[in-house]
Design an enzyme around this catalytic site. Structure first.
Site, PDB file in Angstrom:
ATOM      1  N   ARG A  52      59.823  33.806  19.993  1.00  0.00           N
ATOM      2  CA  ARG A  52      59.933  34.959  20.890  1.00  0.00           C
ATOM      3  C   ARG A  52      59.887  34.452  22.327  1.00  0.00           C
ATOM      4  NH1 ARG A  52      56.045  33.762  23.732  1.00  0.00           N
ATOM      5  NH2 ARG A  52      56.245  35.789  24.719  1.00  0.00           N
ATOM      6  N   GLY A  53      60.132  35.380  23.271  1.00  0.00           N
ATOM      7  CA  GLY A  53      60.249  34.962  24.665  1.00  0.00           C
ATOM      8  C   GLY A  53      61.735  34.767  24.945  1.00  0.00           C
ATOM      9  N   ALA A  54      62.201  35.335  26.061  1.00  0.00           N
ATOM     10  CA  ALA A  54      63.650  35.387  26.309  1.00  0.00           C
ATOM     11  C   ALA A  54      64.355  34.026  26.216  1.00  0.00           C
ATOM     12  CB  ALA A  54      63.895  36.061  27.656  1.00  0.00           C
ATOM     13  N   ARG A  97      67.550  40.970  18.584  1.00  0.00           N
ATOM     14  CA  ARG A  97      66.710  41.703  19.550  1.00  0.00           C
ATOM     15  C   ARG A  97      67.609  42.142  20.703  1.00  0.00           C
ATOM     16  NH1 ARG A  97      60.986  39.241  20.966  1.00  0.00           N
ATOM     17  NH2 ARG A  97      60.582  41.448  21.377  1.00  0.00           N
ATOM     18  N   GLN A 202      50.399  38.488  22.719  1.00  0.00           N
ATOM     19  CA  GLN A 202      50.897  37.204  23.236  1.00  0.00           C
ATOM     20  C   GLN A 202      49.914  36.585  24.223  1.00  0.00           C
ATOM     21  OE1 GLN A 202      52.637  40.018  23.004  1.00  0.00           O
ATOM     22  NE2 GLN A 202      54.797  39.698  22.579  1.00  0.00           N
ATOM     23  N   ASP A 243      62.582  39.531  30.871  1.00  0.00           N
ATOM     24  CA  ASP A 243      63.546  39.470  29.766  1.00  0.00           C
ATOM     25  C   ASP A 243      64.959  39.713  30.262  1.00  0.00           C
ATOM     26  OD1 ASP A 243      60.899  40.050  28.326  1.00  0.00           O
ATOM     27  OD2 ASP A 243      62.335  39.330  26.825  1.00  0.00           O
ATOM     28  N   ASN A 253      60.535  43.632  31.513  1.00  0.00           N
ATOM     29  CA  ASN A 253      59.591  42.649  30.950  1.00  0.00           C
ATOM     30  C   ASN A 253      58.630  43.377  30.012  1.00  0.00           C
ATOM     31  OD1 ASN A 253      58.579  39.906  30.797  1.00  0.00           O
ATOM     32  ND2 ASN A 253      56.799  40.613  31.938  1.00  0.00           N
ATOM     33  N   LYS A 254      57.739  42.637  29.429  1.00  0.00           N
ATOM     34  CA  LYS A 254      56.794  43.143  28.426  1.00  0.00           C
ATOM     35  C   LYS A 254      56.153  44.460  28.840  1.00  0.00           C
ATOM     36  CE  LYS A 254      56.246  41.862  25.215  1.00  0.00           C
ATOM     37  NZ  LYS A 254      57.065  42.443  24.126  1.00  0.00           N
TER      38      LYS A 254
HETATM   39  O1  MRU Z   1      58.419  40.436  22.933  1.00  0.00           O
HETATM   40  P1  MRU Z   1      58.369  39.051  23.512  1.00  0.00           P
HETATM   41  O2  MRU Z   1      57.123  38.316  23.176  1.00  0.00           O
HETATM   42  O3  MRU Z   1      59.621  38.271  23.195  1.00  0.00           O
HETATM   43  O4  MRU Z   1      58.360  39.318  25.079  1.00  0.00           O
HETATM   44  C1  MRU Z   1      58.310  38.230  25.952  1.00  0.00           C
HETATM   45  C2  MRU Z   1      58.192  38.620  27.376  1.00  0.00           C
HETATM   46  O5  MRU Z   1      58.155  39.783  27.729  1.00  0.00           O
HETATM   47  C3  MRU Z   1      58.226  37.496  28.368  1.00  0.00           C
HETATM   48  O6  MRU Z   1      57.521  37.841  29.531  1.00  0.00           O
HETATM   49  C4  MRU Z   1      59.683  37.184  28.765  1.00  0.00           C
HETATM   50  O7  MRU Z   1      60.479  37.014  27.632  1.00  0.00           O
HETATM   51  C5  MRU Z   1      59.792  35.990  29.623  1.00  0.00           C
HETATM   52  S1  MRU Z   1      59.478  34.516  28.739  1.00  0.00           S
HETATM   53  C6  MRU Z   1      59.724  33.199  29.757  1.00  0.00           C
END
Ligand code: MRU
Length: 351
Positions: A52-54, A97, A202, A243, A253-254
């Site tokens: 996970r994470g962009a 996603r 996270q 993201d 973002n999250k």
């Molecule tokens: O749902 P996730 O864990 O994939 O969400 C991740 C985030 O919101 C991060 O802040 C974002 O992807 C940046 S990661 C460098």
């Protein structure tokens, strides 16, 4: 691959012609590694957030297609269907996603190689090259943005972050993690405060694991505590990842990021966003962004234990949107972008 700083944690990498990853769902209690050349398995890992994470999901998707092409080459019966099979695999990964732009950015790069008129051998080498470039460029971008970002950090700053935008959200090093690491490795005695980041945790599971492993002081708070911690003056700066960043500088973002940005503005502390230019979608407006809604059980349970009545309706938006006027600056690998974002993001992306 050699980099200017030590690479201590990798989330996604290439090994034995397969894509490998650390299963972030199991952290911080178990460090389990999986490797695969099956796009279906990698798609499942992205949907279920093992990866996970962009940036990490973009890199994983690119490596998955390259490893699948290698596998297909072994079997002559697939030769004439080679391109179509790969295009179907791209489609599968594309649909895992909806919000993080890096996934689409990486798959577009990979698709442009699939579309070339090349024989399967030559095409596979090009796919592997491209996927490895995407991975290496991600790490290099994080180091560069880390260096730009660290210039904005003062000795003894306390930085609030939300969700994990560290090494575990990228191929390695992290975006927010890149800034924290460069500041720390160059002797700035900073402290981190992380939200737990409900419902996937996270912050509690991943930020705590990755920063405490390197001896970087980190304190855990609940999500609902963030505004109070800012109000109390326990934090000098907020840095979060993204993201997707739209043409006008809206930051997706999250879930929970927006509330923290509002509190930072109210109490006059900088709110920085760290993201590589592969997160910036100059073609998108805020109305085009699809905010992922995840399984309601993620809210009804904590670490698989029910915390409410099983059928209670819930909202489970995974991301939110922060308006550009709440953002102090966007820290990229090409430099720090200040408002007006529409004008300055366009300049930096094309640089
Ligand atoms: O749902 P996730 O864990 O994939 O969400 C991740 C985030 O919101 C991060 O802040 C974002 O992807 C940046 S990661 C460098």
């Amino acid at each position: 691959m050699e980099f200017r700083y030590p690479i201590k944690i990798r989330a996604v990498w290439w090994e034995g012609n397969k894509v490998c990853w650390i299963d972030t769902r199991k952290l911080p209690f178990r460090e389990e590694i999986y490797c695969s050349n099956d796009p279906l398995r990698v798609a499942k890992a992205i949907i279920e957030m093992e990866i996970r994470g962009a940036p990490a999901i973009g890199v994983a998707a690119a490596l998955a297609i390259a490893s699948y092409a290698k596998e297909l080459l072994e079997d002559n019966t697939y030769r004439d269907k080679f391109d179509n099979i790969l295009k179907n695999a791209v489609k599968l990964l594309w649909e895992t996603r909806p919000t993080a732009y890096n996934l689409f950015w990486a798959l577009k790069r990979i698709s442009s190689i699939i579309d070339l008129e090349l024989d399967p051998h030559e095409k596979t080498s090009r796919l592997v090259e491209e996927a490895l470039d995407i991975m290496r460029e991600d790490i290099e971008a994080n180091i560069k943005l880390g260096e730009y970002g660290a210039e904005l950090i003062d000795h003894e700053d306390t930085i609030l972050t939300h969700c994990n935008a560290g090494a575990l959200a990228t191929a390695a090093f992290g975006t927010v993690g890149g800034i924290i690491r460069v500041a720390w490795y160059t002797g700035k005695k900073i402290k981190i405060i992380t939200t737990e980041t409900r419902p996937v945790l996270q912050g509690a599971r991943l930020n705590v694991w990755e920063y405490s492993r390197e001896g970087i002081p980190i304190t855990l708070i609940t999500d609902s505590m963030a505004a109070f911690v800012i109000r109390k003056g326990l934090v000098n700066k907020v840095i979060v990842g993204a993201d997707r960043i739209t043409r006008k500088g809206y930051v997706v973002n999250k879930i929970g990021t927006y509330g923290i940005a509002l509190a930072a503005k109210r109490h006059n502390i900088p709110f920085y966003v760290a993201a590589p230019t592969s997160t910036i979608d100059l073609g998108s407006s805020v109305d085009d962004v699809v905010i992922e809604e995840r399984n309601p059980d993620e809210i009804r349970k904590v670490m698989d234990k029910p915390i409410t009545l099983p059928e209670i309706p819930v909202y489970n938006y995974a991301f939110d949107i922060t308006d550009p006027d709440l953002v102090t600056a966007i820290i990229t690998e090409k430099g720090v972008v200040y408002p007006p974002f529409e004008e300055n993001l366009a300049k930096i992306v094309k640089k």
